[in-house]
Design a protein around this motif. Structure first.
Motif, PDB file in Angstrom:
ATOM      1  N   GLU A 144      98.067  77.778  76.155  1.00  0.00           N
ATOM      2  CA  GLU A 144      96.762  77.313  76.620  1.00  0.00           C
ATOM      3  C   GLU A 144      96.455  75.932  76.039  1.00  0.00           C
ATOM      4  O   GLU A 144      96.767  75.664  74.876  1.00  0.00           O
ATOM      5  N   PRO A 145      95.819  75.038  76.820  1.00  0.00           N
ATOM      6  CA  PRO A 145      95.461  73.715  76.292  1.00  0.00           C
ATOM      7  C   PRO A 145      94.303  73.812  75.302  1.00  0.00           C
ATOM      8  O   PRO A 145      93.550  74.788  75.306  1.00  0.00           O
ATOM      9  N   VAL A 146      94.181  72.813  74.446  1.00  0.00           N
ATOM     10  CA  VAL A 146      93.074  72.742  73.496  1.00  0.00           C
ATOM     11  C   VAL A 146      92.281  71.470  73.776  1.00  0.00           C
ATOM     12  O   VAL A 146      92.799  70.514  74.345  1.00  0.00           O
ATOM     13  N   THR A 147      91.029  71.457  73.366  1.00  0.00           N
ATOM     14  CA  THR A 147      90.165  70.309  73.572  1.00  0.00           C
ATOM     15  C   THR A 147      90.128  69.468  72.303  1.00  0.00           C
ATOM     16  O   THR A 147      89.950  70.009  71.210  1.00  0.00           O
ATOM     17  N   VAL A 148      90.314  68.167  72.454  1.00  0.00           N
ATOM     18  CA  VAL A 148      90.195  67.244  71.328  1.00  0.00           C
ATOM     19  C   VAL A 148      89.170  66.179  71.694  1.00  0.00           C
ATOM     20  O   VAL A 148      88.978  65.854  72.859  1.00  0.00           O
ATOM     21  N   THR A 149      88.505  65.645  70.684  1.00  0.00           N
ATOM     22  CA  THR A 149      87.566  64.538  70.853  1.00  0.00           C
ATOM     23  C   THR A 149      88.187  63.319  70.203  1.00  0.00           C
ATOM     24  O   THR A 149      88.557  63.359  69.026  1.00  0.00           O
ATOM     25  N   LEU A 150      88.306  62.244  70.964  1.00  0.00           N
ATOM     26  CA  LEU A 150      88.934  61.035  70.437  1.00  0.00           C
ATOM     27  C   LEU A 150      88.015  60.314  69.466  1.00  0.00           C
ATOM     28  O   LEU A 150      86.818  60.173  69.710  1.00  0.00           O
ATOM     29  N   ALA A 151      88.580  59.871  68.355  1.00  0.00           N
ATOM     30  CA  ALA A 151      87.832  59.119  67.359  1.00  0.00           C
ATOM     31  C   ALA A 151      87.939  57.616  67.613  1.00  0.00           C
ATOM     32  O   ALA A 151      87.099  56.846  67.173  1.00  0.00           O
ATOM     33  N   HIS A 152      88.984  57.213  68.333  1.00  0.00           N
ATOM     34  CA  HIS A 152      89.229  55.797  68.609  1.00  0.00           C
ATOM     35  C   HIS A 152      89.648  55.641  70.058  1.00  0.00           C
ATOM     36  O   HIS A 152      90.047  56.601  70.706  1.00  0.00           O
ATOM     37  N   HIS A 153      89.567  54.403  70.553  1.00  0.00           N
ATOM     38  CA  HIS A 153      90.055  54.099  71.884  1.00  0.00           C
ATOM     39  C   HIS A 153      91.547  54.427  71.941  1.00  0.00           C
ATOM     40  O   HIS A 153      92.286  54.154  71.000  1.00  0.00           O
ATOM     41  N   HIS A 154      91.979  55.050  73.026  1.00  0.00           N
ATOM     42  CA  HIS A 154      93.391  55.429  73.141  1.00  0.00           C
ATOM     43  C   HIS A 154      93.796  55.397  74.610  1.00  0.00           C
ATOM     44  O   HIS A 154      93.003  55.768  75.487  1.00  0.00           O
ATOM     45  N   ILE A 208      96.531  56.876  77.303  1.00  0.00           N
ATOM     46  CA  ILE A 208      97.498  57.943  77.503  1.00  0.00           C
ATOM     47  C   ILE A 208      97.937  57.894  78.962  1.00  0.00           C
ATOM     48  O   ILE A 208      97.102  57.947  79.867  1.00  0.00           O
ATOM     49  N   ASP A 209      99.231  57.792  79.180  1.00  0.00           N
ATOM     50  CA  ASP A 209      99.805  57.757  80.529  1.00  0.00           C
ATOM     51  C   ASP A 209      99.158  56.686  81.406  1.00  0.00           C
ATOM     52  O   ASP A 209      98.887  56.902  82.585  1.00  0.00           O
ATOM     53  N   GLY A 210      98.847  55.538  80.821  1.00  0.00           N
ATOM     54  CA  GLY A 210      98.292  54.421  81.573  1.00  0.00           C
ATOM     55  C   GLY A 210      96.798  54.494  81.826  1.00  0.00           C
ATOM     56  O   GLY A 210      96.242  53.658  82.531  1.00  0.00           O
ATOM     57  N   THR A 211      96.118  55.484  81.271  1.00  0.00           N
ATOM     58  CA  THR A 211      94.670  55.615  81.429  1.00  0.00           C
ATOM     59  C   THR A 211      94.010  55.374  80.084  1.00  0.00           C
ATOM     60  O   THR A 211      94.433  55.932  79.074  1.00  0.00           O
ATOM     61  N   ASP A 212      92.970  54.544  80.068  1.00  0.00           N
ATOM     62  CA  ASP A 212      92.247  54.245  78.832  1.00  0.00           C
ATOM     63  C   ASP A 212      91.117  55.252  78.637  1.00  0.00           C
ATOM     64  O   ASP A 212      90.358  55.531  79.561  1.00  0.00           O
ATOM     65  N   TYR A 213      91.023  55.773  77.417  1.00  0.00           N
ATOM     66  CA  TYR A 213      89.973  56.723  77.066  1.00  0.00           C
ATOM     67  C   TYR A 213      89.171  56.139  75.914  1.00  0.00           C
ATOM     68  O   TYR A 213      89.730  55.730  74.897  1.00  0.00           O
ATOM     69  N   PRO A 214      87.826  56.095  76.026  1.00  0.00           N
ATOM     70  CA  PRO A 214      86.989  55.524  74.958  1.00  0.00           C
ATOM     71  C   PRO A 214      86.796  56.527  73.819  1.00  0.00           C
ATOM     72  O   PRO A 214      87.048  57.723  73.979  1.00  0.00           O
ATOM     73  N   PRO A 215      86.320  56.052  72.663  1.00  0.00           N
ATOM     74  CA  PRO A 215      85.999  56.986  71.577  1.00  0.00           C
ATOM     75  C   PRO A 215      84.949  57.997  72.039  1.00  0.00           C
ATOM     76  O   PRO A 215      84.038  57.663  72.798  1.00  0.00           O
ATOM     77  N   GLY A 216      85.096  59.226  71.613  1.00  0.00           N
ATOM     78  CA  GLY A 216      84.154  60.282  71.997  1.00  0.00           C
ATOM     79  C   GLY A 216      84.576  61.044  73.242  1.00  0.00           C
ATOM     80  O   GLY A 216      83.959  62.049  73.576  1.00  0.00           O
ATOM     81  N   ALA A 217      85.610  60.602  73.942  1.00  0.00           N
ATOM     82  CA  ALA A 217      86.067  61.311  75.142  1.00  0.00           C
ATOM     83  C   ALA A 217      86.689  62.634  74.732  1.00  0.00           C
ATOM     84  O   ALA A 217      87.422  62.714  73.754  1.00  0.00           O
ATOM     85  N   GLN A 272      97.741  61.152  63.645  1.00  0.00           N
ATOM     86  CA  GLN A 272      97.744  59.702  63.799  1.00  0.00           C
ATOM     87  C   GLN A 272      96.343  59.099  63.714  1.00  0.00           C
ATOM     88  O   GLN A 272      96.173  57.896  63.780  1.00  0.00           O
ATOM     89  N   GLY A 273      95.322  59.959  63.617  1.00  0.00           N
ATOM     90  CA  GLY A 273      93.959  59.475  63.471  1.00  0.00           C
ATOM     91  C   GLY A 273      93.237  59.197  64.769  1.00  0.00           C
ATOM     92  O   GLY A 273      92.136  58.635  64.750  1.00  0.00           O
ATOM     93  N   TYR A 274      93.793  59.559  65.917  1.00  0.00           N
ATOM     94  CA  TYR A 274      93.135  59.286  67.190  1.00  0.00           C
ATOM     95  C   TYR A 274      92.116  60.364  67.545  1.00  0.00           C
ATOM     96  O   TYR A 274      91.209  60.117  68.341  1.00  0.00           O
ATOM     97  N   ALA A 275      92.254  61.559  67.003  1.00  0.00           N
ATOM     98  CA  ALA A 275      91.338  62.650  67.326  1.00  0.00           C
ATOM     99  C   ALA A 275      90.574  63.042  66.064  1.00  0.00           C
ATOM    100  O   ALA A 275      91.088  62.987  64.965  1.00  0.00           O
ATOM    101  N   THR A 276      89.317  63.466  66.277  1.00  0.00           N
ATOM    102  CA  THR A 276      88.505  63.888  65.148  1.00  0.00           C
ATOM    103  C   THR A 276      88.960  65.258  64.664  1.00  0.00           C
ATOM    104  O   THR A 276      89.470  66.069  65.445  1.00  0.00           O
TER     105      THR A 276
END
Length: 92
Positions: free
Chosen positions: A50-60, A62-71, A86-90
Motif C-alpha cells: 500500500e502507498p504511504v502519504t508524505v508531506t514535502l519539506a522542500h521543493h522537489h 519527481i518524474d519531471g513534475t515540480d512539487y512545492p513544499p507542503g505538497a 534525504q530531507g525532502y519529506a517531513t
C-alpha cells in the motif's frame, strides 16, 4: 594518396551485407513493468504494498513534475524512506 587494392573474399562481403541489414531494424523493447497508479508518485509500488502519504519539506521534482513544499504525495514505502533520509519529506 594510397588506395586499398586488396579485394575481400565473397563470403566476407556477404557477411557484411547481412550484418548491415540486421542492424537497420531495432527490435521493440518489451514493457519492463506495468504503468503505475496515476495517484502514486515516484517508483512503482511492489505488488501487494500500500502507498504511504508524505508531506514535502522542500521543493522537489519527481518524474519531471515540480512539487512545492507542503505538497502531500502518495509514494511507495521505500521511496518515502529515501525522501525522509534525504530531507525532502517531513518526519511524521
Amino acid at each position: 594518396m594510397a588506395t586499398n587494392t586488396t579485394k575481400k573474399p565473397a563470403a566476407d562481403a556477404a557477411a557484411e551485407e547481412s550484418a548491415a541489414d540486421v542492424s537497420g531494424a531495432a527490435p521493440a523493447r518489451p514493457s519492463r513493468r506495468p504503468a503505475p497508479d496515476p495517484d502514486v508518485v515516484g517508483p512503482a509500488l511492489p505488488t501487494g504494498v500500500e502507498p504511504v502519504t508524505v508531506t514535502l519539506a522542500h521543493h522537489h521534482a519527481i518524474d519531471g513534475t515540480d512539487y512545492p513544499p507542503g505538497a502531500e504525495l502518495l509514494v511507495s514505502p521505500d521511496y518515502a524512506h529515501r525522501l525522509h533520509g534525504q530531507g525532502y519529506a517531513t518526519q511524521v
